[in-house]
Design an enzyme around this catalytic site. Structure first.
Site, PDB file in Angstrom:
ATOM      1  N   ASP A 160       0.752  -1.314  -0.135  1.00 57.07           N
ATOM      2  CA  ASP A 160       0.111   0.056  -0.037  1.00 57.07           C
ATOM      3  C   ASP A 160       0.811   1.173   0.161  1.00 57.07           C
ATOM      4  O   ASP A 160       0.346   2.351  -0.394  1.00 57.07           O
ATOM      5  CB  ASP A 160      -1.070   0.008   1.363  1.00 57.07           C
ATOM      6  CG  ASP A 160      -2.015   0.849   1.188  1.00 57.07           C
ATOM      7  OD1 ASP A 160      -2.490   1.198   0.161  1.00 57.07           O
ATOM      8  OD2 ASP A 160      -2.407   1.744   2.107  1.00 57.07           O
ATOM      9  N   MET A 165      -7.931   5.696   2.886  1.00 56.87           N
ATOM     10  CA  MET A 165      -8.027   6.994   2.114  1.00 56.87           C
ATOM     11  C   MET A 165      -6.731   7.292   1.299  1.00 56.87           C
ATOM     12  O   MET A 165      -6.862   8.076   0.500  1.00 56.87           O
ATOM     13  CB  MET A 165      -8.119   8.186   3.180  1.00 56.87           C
ATOM     14  CG  MET A 165      -9.499   8.259   3.885  1.00 56.87           C
ATOM     15  SD  MET A 165     -10.989   8.208   2.690  1.00 56.87           S
ATOM     16  CE  MET A 165     -10.651   9.985   1.648  1.00 56.87           C
ATOM     17  N   ARG A 166      -5.754   6.266   1.690  1.00 54.68           N
ATOM     18  CA  ARG A 166      -4.330   6.562   0.808  1.00 54.68           C
ATOM     19  C   ARG A 166      -4.557   6.587  -0.848  1.00 54.68           C
ATOM     20  O   ARG A 166      -3.984   7.140  -1.503  1.00 54.68           O
ATOM     21  CB  ARG A 166      -3.385   5.499   1.337  1.00 54.68           C
ATOM     22  CG  ARG A 166      -1.967   5.944   0.558  1.00 54.68           C
ATOM     23  CD  ARG A 166      -0.969   4.981   1.008  1.00 54.68           C
ATOM     24  NE  ARG A 166      -0.592   5.531   2.410  1.00 54.68           N
ATOM     25  CZ  ARG A 166      -0.764   4.736   3.522  1.00 54.68           C
ATOM     26  NH1 ARG A 166      -1.214   3.415   3.356  1.00 54.68           N
ATOM     27  NH2 ARG A 166      -0.411   5.162   4.760  1.00 54.68           N
ATOM     28  N   ALA A 167      -5.545   5.622  -1.180  1.00 53.71           N
ATOM     29  CA  ALA A 167      -5.826   5.473  -2.751  1.00 53.71           C
ATOM     30  C   ALA A 167      -6.347   6.645  -3.210  1.00 53.71           C
ATOM     31  O   ALA A 167      -6.117   7.221  -4.279  1.00 53.71           O
ATOM     32  CB  ALA A 167      -6.693   4.361  -2.678  1.00 53.71           C
ATOM     33  N   VAL A 186      -3.282   9.457  -3.405  1.00 54.62           N
ATOM     34  CA  VAL A 186      -2.203   9.068  -4.505  1.00 54.62           C
ATOM     35  C   VAL A 186      -3.095   9.095  -5.891  1.00 54.62           C
ATOM     36  O   VAL A 186      -2.231   9.873  -6.740  1.00 54.62           O
ATOM     37  CB  VAL A 186      -1.988   7.522  -4.242  1.00 54.62           C
ATOM     38  CG1 VAL A 186      -1.230   7.025  -5.441  1.00 54.62           C
ATOM     39  CG2 VAL A 186      -1.250   7.263  -3.022  1.00 54.62           C
TER      40      VAL A 186
END
Length: 645
Positions: A180, A261-263, A266
């Site tokens: 991730d 929420m990283r997606a 990014v």
């Protein structure tokens, strides 16, 4: 290579994208193209003499080489390679503990994280990286800071870098936490176009004949590409992300049910970088689509058996919910021209071909490209053409969904690779004792050191190097779990193979989670076969298990002999990794000398999973377990214990 070039360029334009993971088969120049990125990165300004590449405009306040006097110099951004077998001290840096304890001097030697600050940290075969190094990378990537602490002496420095990794999925998967952390991911395969393959050979041979001349021929076009990246990097801060594009990003990420929420973050950073690369001042639907294609495939996997990929038809459906963007067009020098330094006519012809060629479906790939069939598909869908000719002796049973597995471990304390199965000596874990150092001390046992100094006598001076004692720690190790599975006719005839497959798949998933290597042997007919050589790829193991056919006699002896042969080879390759043999059978041996074969495994930890069923049981698997000096577990009991857990 178009997607890979685009992913690397987007990271060069905006380091906030978070790096690139390159997955692909061997021999596809993954490492070559990543290393080539260093030549294209804009130069950075650093404080002269600072070993940690501090930015003169905003030096790190706790830099070990500070305070800085405000000078500045320009140098190329670095690409630092992290070897898979590197030590923790090599990555994070090390303290000279002898000087620290005996003389009170904190002498710090920077590691690779310091060298990679404001540059690229490249890990070849990143999926083979040891867990303790993965933990350090995760901390540094999350905080942008590297901490080195040894017995009360603490050093910290800035460590912000672009993380690039390459891997061959056949050799194992990445831990989900590290996976991730990579902003984008790309699948790479060798071209199947004879013309493109011939051009690769032509250029490679040209380079081998005259490396300097080859580089000189391409220098001008590489310079143009580097200049364009520098221009896009200057432009990226002024690119606007409108609310409409932000809603598109949120809708796509929610539609694919990605975790966290990283997606979203990014994808937003990648879309902004894509717009800057295309020369636009605002993000459009095209930018969002290209960013999502690269940012989401590795974030939508639910378990290790899921193949990475992205349904582009679904992506288009999610984006079609929004009205057309009138500005969603590319300028003449748009992102499809990714600065590939080829002749203009050849490049434009290639782009035209790409536009006419349908996009590959990342979820459905040909068997020739992919090797073993997709483990997510049913067995019937992959029956071989000659299956009917083989008659009723061949039968398939579909496995159910894997469940949480019961823990089987190797007795005693080992010294293999860090993992989560059996007890093992480890750099991390609880302290169980101390010893005189065999090499450079990295973990001091403070009380044992003080006791040694007191025993020597304090009048002879403070703590000396000869007084140092290092801590002995015990944690968990990973093992080689070798499955020996009965695929004879007696297993299939009673419809037991479906339950057996489910149990083995569950144990495969457990082995992945516990950082084990796995291997798979099946026996039926007159022989045993090594279906899966020892590997870290649970995906490959699952594919072969789902396709397992049954039929014929039960050569248990052949299966045990094959297991002994495989273990003998693996002991030479990795002597520290202890094996665990899991024999799955009903015990009905119809050929060979099982007693003599079992003697070959007398010094190996084994478990026998009894698959016998019916109102009348012969207890043959239990007899085999006695020969192997192994516990026996009934298949139904194992399933019940696993599900209850």
């Amino acid at each position: 290579m178009d997607d890979l070039k685009l992913a690397l360029i987007l990271n060069a334009v905006s380091p906030r994208v978070g790096g690139v993971l390159v997955r692909g088969e061997k021999g596809t120049a993954k490492s070559t193209i990543v290393r080539a990125l260093a030549e294209l990165l804009p130069a950075v300004e650093v404080v002269p003499g600072c070993r940690f590449a501090c930015d003169p405009a905003a030096p790190y306040g706790q830099c070990p080489d500070g305070p800085h006097d405000g000078g500045r110099e320009t140098r190329r951004a670095r690409l630092v390679e992290l070897p898979v077998g590197a030590s923790e001290d090599r990555l994070a840096g090390s303290l000279d503990l002898e000087k620290a304890l005996a003389h009170g001097v904190a002498a710090f030697e920077p590691g690779l994280l310091a060298a990679a600050h404001r540059g690229v940290l490249y890990v070849d075969e990143v999926n083979l990286l040891h867990d303790h190094l993965v933990d350090l990378l995760l901390d540094a990537a999350a905080l942008g800071t590297c901490y080195v602490e040894r017995e009360g002496v603490s050093v910290r420095h800035a460590a912000r870098f672009l993380l690039a990794g390459t891997m061959n999925p056949e050799e194992g998967e990445l831990r989900p936490q590290l996976l991730d952390r990579f902003g984008l991911t790309v699948e790479v395969r060798a071209s199947r176009d004879p013309g493109e393959r011939a051009e690769v050979i032509r250029r490679r041979m040209s380079y081998e004949r005259d490396p300097d001349g080859f580089a000189a021929d391409w220098a001008a076009r590489e310079g143009e590409l580097a200049a364009r990246i520098a221009e896009a990097r200057e432009r990226v801060e002024s690119v606007r992300l409108p609310d409409a594009a932000l809603k598109q990003i949120a809708t796509v990420c929610a539609g694919f049910e990605v975790d966290g929420m990283r997606a979203d973050l990014v994808t937003a950073h990648a879309a902004v970088a894509h717009a800057a690369w295309a020369g636009r001042d605002r993000v459009t639907t095209r930018d969002v689509r290209e960013a999502a294609r690269l940012a989401l495939p590795h974030r939508r996997r639910r378990d290790p058996f899921d193949a990475p990929g992205l349904d582009e038809n679904k992506l288009d459906e999610l984006l079609d919910q929004f009205p057309d963007d009138p500005d969603d067009t590319d300028p003449p020098d748009g992102p499809d021209d990714q600065g590939d330094p080829t002749d203009g006519d050849q490049r434009h012809q290639s782009e035209a071909n790409d536009q006419n060629r349908p996009r590959p479906d990342h979820n459905a790939q040909s068997a020739a490209d992919q090797g073993p069939p997709d483990p997510g598909q049913t067995d019937q869908g992959h029956a071989e053409p000659d299956q009917a000719a083989q008659g009723a002796a061949e039968s398939f049973q579909v496995a159910g969904a894997p469940y949480k597995a019961r823990l089987f471990s190797v007795p005693g304390v080992g010294g293999g690779a860090p993992g989560r199965r059996s007890r093992g000596r480890s750099a991390k874990g609880r302290t169980v004792g101390s010893r005189t150092p065999q090499a450079k001390v990295t973990q001091v046992h403070l009380m044992a050191t003080l006791r040694a100094a007191a025993h020597r006598g304090w009048r002879q001076g403070p703590v000396r190097a000869t007084d140092l004692r290092e801590a002995v720690r015990e944690g968990r190790e990973g093992n080689l779990v070798l499955f020996v599975v009965d695929a004879s006719g007696s297993m299939g005839a009673r419809k037991r193979m479906g339950e057996v497959k489910t149990a083995v798949l569950s144990l495969l998933l457990d082995a992945y989670q516990r950082r084990d290597k796995i291997g798979l042997i099946t026996f039926r007919g007159d022989s045993a076969e090594l279906v899966l050589p020892p590997t870290s790829s649970v995906e490959a193991g699952a594919a072969r298990m789902r396709l397992l056919k049954t039929g014929g006699r039960t050569p248990i002896a052949a299966g045990l002999v094959k297991a002994a042969e495989v273990l003998a080879v693996e002991r030479l390759r990795d002597p520290a990794r202890r094996p665990l043999v899991v024999v799955v059978t009903d015990g009905r041996a119809t050929s060979g000398d099982a007693d003599r074969a079992a003697a070959l495994l007398k010094d190996t930890a084994c478990v026998v999973v009894d698959c016998e069923s019916g109102p009348v049981r012969l207890g043959l698997a239990a007899r085999l377990a006695v020969r192997l000096t192994a516990p026996v577990v009934d298949l139904s009991d194992v399933a019940h214990v696993m599900k209850a857990a």
